[in-house]
Design an enzyme around this catalytic site. Structure first.
Site, PDB file in Angstrom:
ATOM      1  N   MET A 269       0.839  -1.199   0.000  1.00 58.57           N
ATOM      2  CA  MET A 269       0.000   0.000   0.000  1.00 58.57           C
ATOM      3  C   MET A 269       0.864   1.236   0.000  1.00 58.57           C
ATOM      4  O   MET A 269       1.796   1.355   0.781  1.00 58.57           O
ATOM      5  CB  MET A 269      -0.916  -0.054   1.234  1.00 58.57           C
ATOM      6  CG  MET A 269      -1.823   1.147   1.372  1.00 58.57           C
ATOM      7  SD  MET A 269      -2.964   1.311  -0.041  1.00 58.57           S
ATOM      8  CE  MET A 269      -3.186   3.080  -0.061  1.00 58.57           C
ATOM      9  N   GLU A 304       4.466   0.723  -5.921  1.00 59.26           N
ATOM     10  CA  GLU A 304       4.031   1.570  -4.797  1.00 59.26           C
ATOM     11  C   GLU A 304       4.783   2.897  -4.833  1.00 59.26           C
ATOM     12  O   GLU A 304       4.206   3.946  -4.556  1.00 59.26           O
ATOM     13  CB  GLU A 304       4.245   0.857  -3.452  1.00 59.26           C
ATOM     14  CG  GLU A 304       3.598  -0.522  -3.337  1.00 59.26           C
ATOM     15  CD  GLU A 304       2.121  -0.572  -3.711  1.00 59.26           C
ATOM     16  OE1 GLU A 304       1.424   0.456  -3.585  1.00 59.26           O
ATOM     17  OE2 GLU A 304       1.659  -1.645  -4.155  1.00 59.26           O
ATOM     18  N   HIS A 307       3.297   5.264  -7.343  1.00 57.32           N
ATOM     19  CA  HIS A 307       2.032   5.852  -6.899  1.00 57.32           C
ATOM     20  C   HIS A 307       2.235   7.235  -6.276  1.00 57.32           C
ATOM     21  O   HIS A 307       1.282   8.013  -6.183  1.00 57.32           O
ATOM     22  CB  HIS A 307       1.362   4.951  -5.858  1.00 57.32           C
ATOM     23  CG  HIS A 307       0.374   3.972  -6.415  1.00 57.32           C
ATOM     24  ND1 HIS A 307      -0.571   4.318  -7.347  1.00 57.32           N
ATOM     25  CD2 HIS A 307       0.162   2.649  -6.135  1.00 57.32           C
ATOM     26  CE1 HIS A 307      -1.326   3.241  -7.630  1.00 57.32           C
ATOM     27  NE2 HIS A 307      -0.885   2.231  -6.914  1.00 57.32           N
ATOM     28  N   GLU A 326      -4.580   2.980 -10.700  1.00 61.89           N
ATOM     29  CA  GLU A 326      -4.035   1.613 -10.762  1.00 61.89           C
ATOM     30  C   GLU A 326      -3.627   1.216 -12.176  1.00 61.89           C
ATOM     31  O   GLU A 326      -2.554   0.649 -12.384  1.00 61.89           O
ATOM     32  CB  GLU A 326      -5.029   0.617 -10.169  1.00 61.89           C
ATOM     33  CG  GLU A 326      -5.242   0.776  -8.667  1.00 61.89           C
ATOM     34  CD  GLU A 326      -3.957   0.729  -7.850  1.00 61.89           C
ATOM     35  OE1 GLU A 326      -2.917   0.264  -8.361  1.00 61.89           O
ATOM     36  OE2 GLU A 326      -3.987   1.183  -6.691  1.00 61.89           O
TER      37      GLU A 326
HETATM   38 ZN    ZN Z   1      -1.511   0.218  -6.926  1.00 54.97          ZN
END
Ligand code: ZN
Length: 863
Positions: A269, A304, A307, A326
């Site tokens: 995450m 990650e 992101h 995503e």
């Molecule tokens: Zn992701």
């Protein structure tokens, strides 16, 4: 018995769908948040100060609605005035007449019990440490808050605990004995909030960004695991450098922390500055991790990290836009892995995954668009369609606008939407503005489900070669009418002597049917169509085995070269199953030529030797109008593997010796490719020598890749019991390696033994079913043993349903995800369909079913 049970209306829990069409901006704007945590396993106190004001976009005089679940409200005040209000089951409403029509401060204090939180959403405990998971809607289990991605605020966090390491998002600003404070200067939605408190040690390094910012990098793990972080750190540093050079994006805080957690529903995450990872995707050493594990760790660390810009700096307006972050971030991590390793091999692996998971989803009862327009439980939409098809759509966009157009559009996207919550419309608009291209038709890729089929006819007359492409769109439940798509079809043409006469050219199929002409050719060419898998479609073209063998030998596009061999293998297997045909000699000879072609990358050769999986083969048969018999599919694949082993028998020892990797172990692509080819050859040799070479290789292995490959080779021929025992004796204290040990026994159990094997494994004291990794390793692997899962007695179906119902009250998210094993039921015969439907009905009628599992079972049962 071939009768399906009487259909009764399932007693569903009340399920209210959230709809995209109902979107409204939040009633208030939230500028700053101050949180104080007094951590305690049974009674954590959370104090929150929210700086709010009426949202001019909505007007004044509106109630304030805050999300909140399983929270004990201790105190509530507006601008210092205490209010006595009672929350309901999903939140708290403060009526407009109690709120000023001007900026105000809302204070709450709540109590939560992280130790009892087995759903692993919100604040929970894992191995004695506190950690959080807030995406998608976990923050509402921490405090009362507008838990939606378009509410972005700056967070200041104070943690009070006797744990030695106290972490949150942003930069550390102050700390003392028993407390620490963190400040995140970047506005973020609550789903990116994170907190960790534990007795942890760090593997540390530093990184200097291109503008000169010095960043402290830490990977936090439990004591004893610090020796397993080097590869993850190396991957992080390479990711940070790559995003600067490839996308011009640099890191924006003084510290980047990663924490490895054993109990985690997802892979990892991207919380701002504090990424939380499933320990499976951080910890690795040559002795404990396979080459695939290393590649996964590299890709997930990169994902990650990427992101930070595509997800965090620019986030999603609402959860319908999940693919905005995503799909794009998967596309970026695929580009990164290709740059680090091999673009050809990466593309083949990505397409294998896409077809195996996304095509299966897109063609079944769980089909949904890349941007869905309704959901009951958002956790159920973290799917292959959102992630993998979302990435494919971006790959098509890039192919259509070209590299320069893509770069201009991305630069505009970062300029225009930095610090904001965006939509798919915003995303497409930057491409239209940067390139002048109209994307109205292209947008259907986002809004319509289903895998388009492209059929091909070709014609040769008067020196002109004509390719006629046609698209058809399969019906999807709930979506009867669909529009034509823009499909980029990359094509190359080869001369009969194997020379390429027309290099890769992108044809744009926008009509139901279109013809494309190629003139100036001396002879009728052989077409290589859908090069690089240029669009996520099914290609329908009658191609002779000779032509496929020609492409396997001569195609200059590595994807289509592999694809030709793959298609041949599937055709051979299909004929074995449906017509009891013998294994094709021509195919064996063509395969042998690729396996022994020293001009090709060993990793590519290993992929060429990998036979189609049984689930893939069942899907292929179903698409061709057959009802797949799992027993026959299993037998055909075994026979095919035996035939390949017999064909290559004389050269296998030489191939194994020639692919040795002298010197110290390295997880790089070159060494990994040699190991992959060597171990593919070992698996074939094992079918010939009764396991002698594999036993020797297992005993001699000094790394997990070789050790596991030798063990699998033995299990595939029904041997390997002593090696399994030795493996367990050596690794019983290593939870991640033991997950592999559990999973292997499920994957390679004889079909008729699968249910018994799983019952034996789940009776062991070390089968900790509340740990998602262990649950996935056993119950999640059930359907990957295709013939065992679909054994005619239905025992595995019942076993899966039993375990889903047992897990559901503890961890509905993981239970719902594992239920997708049932999604392929419409493929099979009436008896199997009846057994699966019975299992789904049993789930649907279970008392107290979660919204997560209830939604999935209902969608599958309706399919
Ligand atoms: Zn992701």
């Amino acid at each position: 018995m071939t009768q399906t049970p009487a259909q009764t209306a399932p007693q569903m829990p009340a399920q209210t769908a959230v709809k995209l069409a109902d979107y409204q901006p939040y009633s208030h704007v939230l500028d700053r948040v101050a949180l104080t945590f007094h951590l305690s396993p049974q009674a954590t106190r959370v104090q929150a100060r929210l700086h709010l004001a009426p949202n001019p976009a909505r007007g004044s005089g509106l109630d304030l609605r805050l999300d909140g679940e399983n929270l004990v409200l201790i105190a509530l005040a507006v601008d210092g005035q205490r209010l006595e209000l009672q929350p309901d089951a999903t939140g708290l409403t403060i009526p407009a007449h109690l709120l000023p029509d001007a900026p105000f401060v809302l204070e709450t204090e709540v109590e939560i019990a992280p130790e009892g939180n087995t759903a692993l959403e919100g604040l929970y405990m894992s191995g004695g440490m506190y950690c959080t998971q807030c995406e998608a809607e976990g923050f509402r289990k921490i405090t009362f808050y507008p838990d939606r991605p378009d509410v972005m605020a700056r967070f200041h966090v104070r943690i009070e605990s006797d744990m030695p390491v106290l972490l949150s998002n942003g930069n550390p600003v102050a700390a003392g004995p028993g407390w620490a404070e963190w400040d995140d200067p970047w506005p973020k939605p609550a789903y990116l909030f994170a907190l960790v408190a534990g007795d942890l040690v760090a593997h540390s390094d530093r990184f200097t960004t291109q503008s000169g910012r010095d960043v402290a990098l830490n990977i936090w793990v439990r004591k004893g695991d610090e020796g397993f972080c080097a590869y993850a750190m190396d991957s992080l540093i390479r990711s940070m450098r790559w995003d600067e050079t490839a996308y011009g994006r640099e890191y924006d805080l003084d510290v980047f922390n990663i924490v490895a957690v054993d109990d985690f529903n997802m892979g990892a995450m991207e919380n701002k500055g504090l990424n939380i990872f499933n320990s499976k995707y951080v910890l690795a050493s040559p002795e404990t991790a396979t080459d695939e594990d290393f590649a996964r760790i590299e890709a997930i660390i990169a994902h990650e990290y990427f992101h930070n810009w595509t997800g965090n700096r620019i986030t999603c307006r609402d959860w319908f836009q999940l693919c905005l972050k995503e799909g794009l971030t998967v596309f970026r991590d695929q580009q990164f892995s290709g740059d680090m390793r091999s673009h050809a091999v990466k593309r083949i692996e990505d397409v294998l995954m896409l077809r195996g998971r996304q095509f299966r989803e897109d063609g079944g009862p769980l089909a949904h668009p890349v941007r869905p327009d309704a959901y009951v439980e958002i956790n159920n939409f973290y799917t292959a369609t959102i992630y993998e098809k979302g990435a494919e759509v971006i790959g098509m966009l890039k192919r259509l606008v070209g590299d320069a157009g893509y770069k201009a559009a991305l630069d505009l996207y970062f300029d225009r939407h930095d610090g904001a919550a965006a939509t798919i419309e915003d995303w497409l608009q930057v491409f239209e503005d940067a390139t002048g291209r109209d994307l109205t038709q292209f947008k259907r890729w986002y809004t319509e489900a289903g895998t388009p089929q492209v059929s091909v006819r070709d014609d040769w007359a008067d020196g002109v070669y004509t390719l006629t492409l046609a698209q058809t769109l399969p019906a999807t439940p709930g979506q009867p009418h669909k529009g034509l798509k823009v499909i980029p079809v990359a094509v190359g043409l080869l001369n009969p002597n194997g020379d390429e006469v027309v290099p890769t050219t992108v044809l744009e199929l926008t009509e139901a049917q279109q013809s494309f002409r190629f003139s100036g050719l001396a002879a009728r060419p052989v077409p290589s169509i859908l090069r690089g898998f240029s669009a996520p479609v099914v290609l329908n073209r009658a191609v002779s085995a000779d032509e496929r063998a020609f492409l396997l030998a001569h195609d200059t596009d590595p994807f289509n070269k592999w694809e030709a061999g793959r298609a041949l293998a599937k055709e051979v297997m299909a004929h074995m199953i449906t017509d009891a045909a013998p294994v094709s000699r021509n195919w064996l000879a063509a395969l042998a030529r690729v396996a022994l072609d020293h001009g090709l990358d060993p990793a590519f050769r290993a992929l060429a030797l990998r036979l189609p999986g049984e689930d893939d083969m069942a899907a292929t048969l179903a698409a061709a109008g057959h009802v797949p018999d799992p027993v026959a599919v299993h037998a055909a694949r075994q026979a095919l593997a035996d035939a390949v082993a017999a064909e290559l028998a004389p050269v296998l020892p030489g191939l194994i010796a020639g692919m040795a990797t002298p010197g110290p172990f390295s997880p790089d692509a070159a060494q990994a490719g040699r190991r992959a080819l060597r171990n593919a050859a070992l698996a074939l040799l094992t079918r010939r020598d009764g396991g002698a070479a594999a036993r020797a290789a297992f005993a001699a292995a000094d790394n997990m890749t070789d050790s596991l490959a030798a063990l699998v080779a033995l299990l595939e021929i029904g041997a390997g019991a002593p090696e399994l025992a030795a493996f367990e004796a050596r690794w019983q204290a290593d939870r991640l390696v033991m997950d592999k040990w559990f999973m292997l026994q499920v994957l390679y159990a004889a079909p008729q033994d699968l249910a018994a094997v799983v019952r034996r494994l789940t009776a062991r004291p070390d089968f900790d079913w509340k740990n998602p990794n262990r649950f996935r390793a056993v119950i999640g692997a059930l359907s990957a043993n295709h013939a065992g899962f679909h054994h005619a007695d239905g025992a595995a179906y019942d076993l899966l349903a039993d375990w889903l119902l047992r897990l559901d009250p503890k961890n509905p998210q993981t239970a719902a995800r594992m239920s997708t094993a049932f999604e392929t039921w419409p493929r099979y015969d009436a008896d199997r369909q009846a057994l699966i439907r019975r299992a789904l009905q049993r789930i649907l009628t279970a008392p107290g079913l979660s919204r997560d599992l209830g939604e999935m079972a209902a969608r599958m049962a309706a399919g």
